[in-house]
Motif scaffolding. Sequence first.
Motif, PDB file in Angstrom:
ATOM      1  N   ASN A  49       0.836  -1.191   0.000  1.00 21.68           N
ATOM      2  CA  ASN A  49       0.000   0.000   0.000  1.00 21.68           C
ATOM      3  C   ASN A  49       0.870   1.240   0.000  1.00 21.68           C
ATOM      4  O   ASN A  49       1.951   1.247   0.583  1.00 21.68           O
ATOM      5  CB  ASN A  49      -0.921  -0.016   1.226  1.00 21.68           C
ATOM      6  CG  ASN A  49      -1.834   1.186   1.300  1.00 21.68           C
ATOM      7  OD1 ASN A  49      -1.472   2.229   1.832  1.00 21.68           O
ATOM      8  ND2 ASN A  49      -3.042   1.040   0.768  1.00 21.68           N
ATOM      9  N   SER A  75      -4.373  10.398  -2.779  1.00 26.43           N
ATOM     10  CA  SER A  75      -4.555   9.244  -3.660  1.00 26.43           C
ATOM     11  C   SER A  75      -3.821   8.058  -3.045  1.00 26.43           C
ATOM     12  O   SER A  75      -2.784   8.234  -2.394  1.00 26.43           O
ATOM     13  CB  SER A  75      -4.013   9.535  -5.068  1.00 26.43           C
ATOM     14  OG  SER A  75      -4.091   8.392  -5.896  1.00 26.43           O
ATOM     15  N   THR A  76      -4.354   6.854  -3.251  1.00 28.12           N
ATOM     16  CA  THR A  76      -3.778   5.652  -2.648  1.00 28.12           C
ATOM     17  C   THR A  76      -3.867   4.481  -3.620  1.00 28.12           C
ATOM     18  O   THR A  76      -4.824   4.391  -4.388  1.00 28.12           O
ATOM     19  CB  THR A  76      -4.543   5.273  -1.358  1.00 28.12           C
ATOM     20  OG1 THR A  76      -4.507   6.365  -0.455  1.00 28.12           O
ATOM     21  CG2 THR A  76      -3.929   4.054  -0.691  1.00 28.12           C
ATOM     22  N   PHE A  77      -2.856   3.611  -3.580  1.00 27.34           N
ATOM     23  CA  PHE A  77      -2.976   2.362  -4.345  1.00 27.34           C
ATOM     24  C   PHE A  77      -2.751   1.170  -3.432  1.00 27.34           C
ATOM     25  O   PHE A  77      -2.082   1.251  -2.403  1.00 27.34           O
ATOM     26  CB  PHE A  77      -2.021   2.325  -5.548  1.00 27.34           C
ATOM     27  CG  PHE A  77      -0.586   1.997  -5.227  1.00 27.34           C
ATOM     28  CD1 PHE A  77      -0.188   0.679  -4.965  1.00 27.34           C
ATOM     29  CD2 PHE A  77       0.385   2.979  -5.221  1.00 27.34           C
ATOM     30  CE1 PHE A  77       1.133   0.369  -4.683  1.00 27.34           C
ATOM     31  CE2 PHE A  77       1.708   2.681  -4.939  1.00 27.34           C
ATOM     32  CZ  PHE A  77       2.081   1.363  -4.665  1.00 27.34           C
ATOM     33  N   LEU A  95      -2.593  -5.114  -9.094  1.00 29.18           N
ATOM     34  CA  LEU A  95      -3.070  -3.818  -8.608  1.00 29.18           C
ATOM     35  C   LEU A  95      -4.581  -3.896  -8.459  1.00 29.18           C
ATOM     36  O   LEU A  95      -5.326  -3.882  -9.447  1.00 29.18           O
ATOM     37  CB  LEU A  95      -2.680  -2.709  -9.579  1.00 29.18           C
ATOM     38  CG  LEU A  95      -3.085  -1.286  -9.193  1.00 29.18           C
ATOM     39  CD1 LEU A  95      -2.381  -0.839  -7.920  1.00 29.18           C
ATOM     40  CD2 LEU A  95      -2.794  -0.308 -10.329  1.00 29.18           C
ATOM     41  N   HIS A  98      -6.939   1.583  -6.755  1.00 36.35           N
ATOM     42  CA  HIS A  98      -6.245   2.853  -7.023  1.00 36.35           C
ATOM     43  C   HIS A  98      -7.306   3.943  -6.926  1.00 36.35           C
ATOM     44  O   HIS A  98      -8.192   4.039  -7.780  1.00 36.35           O
ATOM     45  CB  HIS A  98      -5.600   2.835  -8.408  1.00 36.35           C
ATOM     46  CG  HIS A  98      -4.662   3.975  -8.632  1.00 36.35           C
ATOM     47  ND1 HIS A  98      -4.057   4.207  -9.847  1.00 36.35           N
ATOM     48  CD2 HIS A  98      -4.199   4.955  -7.797  1.00 36.35           C
ATOM     49  CE1 HIS A  98      -3.286   5.272  -9.756  1.00 36.35           C
ATOM     50  NE2 HIS A  98      -3.354   5.739  -8.520  1.00 36.35           N
ATOM     51  N   SER A  99      -7.261   4.719  -5.866  1.00 39.58           N
ATOM     52  CA  SER A  99      -8.328   5.677  -5.599  1.00 39.58           C
ATOM     53  C   SER A  99      -7.808   7.102  -5.470  1.00 39.58           C
ATOM     54  O   SER A  99      -6.640   7.334  -5.152  1.00 39.58           O
ATOM     55  CB  SER A  99      -9.075   5.288  -4.317  1.00 39.58           C
ATOM     56  OG  SER A  99      -8.210   5.342  -3.200  1.00 39.58           O
ATOM     57  N   THR A 127       0.985  -5.466 -12.389  1.00 39.93           N
ATOM     58  CA  THR A 127       2.121  -4.559 -12.193  1.00 39.93           C
ATOM     59  C   THR A 127       3.388  -5.377 -12.024  1.00 39.93           C
ATOM     60  O   THR A 127       3.432  -6.304 -11.220  1.00 39.93           O
ATOM     61  CB  THR A 127       1.918  -3.686 -10.947  1.00 39.93           C
ATOM     62  OG1 THR A 127       0.706  -2.932 -11.085  1.00 39.93           O
ATOM     63  CG2 THR A 127       3.080  -2.716 -10.759  1.00 39.93           C
ATOM     64  N   THR A 147      -9.486   5.562 -16.893  1.00 39.46           N
ATOM     65  CA  THR A 147      -9.850   6.453 -15.789  1.00 39.46           C
ATOM     66  C   THR A 147     -11.033   7.310 -16.210  1.00 39.46           C
ATOM     67  O   THR A 147     -11.029   7.896 -17.299  1.00 39.46           O
ATOM     68  CB  THR A 147      -8.660   7.353 -15.398  1.00 39.46           C
ATOM     69  OG1 THR A 147      -7.586   6.550 -14.943  1.00 39.46           O
ATOM     70  CG2 THR A 147      -9.055   8.314 -14.285  1.00 39.46           C
ATOM     71  N   TYR A 204       4.165   8.007  -5.258  1.00 38.27           N
ATOM     72  CA  TYR A 204       3.620   7.331  -4.087  1.00 38.27           C
ATOM     73  C   TYR A 204       4.759   6.868  -3.190  1.00 38.27           C
ATOM     74  O   TYR A 204       5.676   6.178  -3.652  1.00 38.27           O
ATOM     75  CB  TYR A 204       2.765   6.144  -4.522  1.00 38.27           C
ATOM     76  CG  TYR A 204       1.529   6.556  -5.291  1.00 38.27           C
ATOM     77  CD1 TYR A 204       0.335   6.806  -4.634  1.00 38.27           C
ATOM     78  CD2 TYR A 204       1.565   6.731  -6.674  1.00 38.27           C
ATOM     79  CE1 TYR A 204      -0.797   7.215  -5.331  1.00 38.27           C
ATOM     80  CE2 TYR A 204       0.442   7.132  -7.379  1.00 38.27           C
ATOM     81  CZ  TYR A 204      -0.733   7.376  -6.703  1.00 38.27           C
ATOM     82  OH  TYR A 204      -1.847   7.786  -7.391  1.00 38.27           O
TER      83      TYR A 204
END
Length: 221
Positions: A49, A75-77, A95, A98-99, A127, A147, A204
Amino acid sequence: MRTTRSLLAVAGAAAALAVATSSPASADGAVLTTGGAGGTAVAVGDVLNASLASGTTATLYSSATGTSGVSCTSSTFTATVTDNPAAPGTATESLTGHSFDSSSCTSNVTGVLGVSSITVDNLPYTTTVASDGTVTVTPAAGSTIQTTVKLRTLLGTITCVYQAPSLTGAASNADNSIAFTSQHFTKTSGSSLCFANGYFTAKYAPVTDTSQAGSPVVSVN
């Protein structure tokens, strides 16, 4: 003399076998490790994360060198490790999330009042993380990275859909980060207020292994 040599050879082989079987195979040499480079291998199935690096933004701009478009500060993945071979090599992840927090997003596009939502579609993506730090994100066969951006305007909410065949980023052990720079998306649907091309940039850090106690940072070897 021949018997002595044979006994020495057998003894040497036995000692080597004892060393090999007592060494933790998962502790050294994997592409993804915790506890620093060359540390403990990240286990297959572990969940990684990361959020945006402190003080940075994720942007989708209308050109690679411009500043017009959408910008988000949150944003986070999330990704699950599916293969983590010995280094040098290439680790693989799925993955799964992804937000982007729409409340942290703004737009400076003329005629746009705000950002209603940003949704990453067609998940999961595959990924790969290579020992040289190259990160590649690809969709499932027959799919695409997509997206969907919903923008508020004086005439109501408009929907802009952007697609890319793949994304390429870079991992760094300096801050345990993954960065994407000006990754090109093409608009596939949307009004004239939706810019024709989108260039995605984000960093990130740190990437952590949330399946381990204390969520240690992840290094690439």
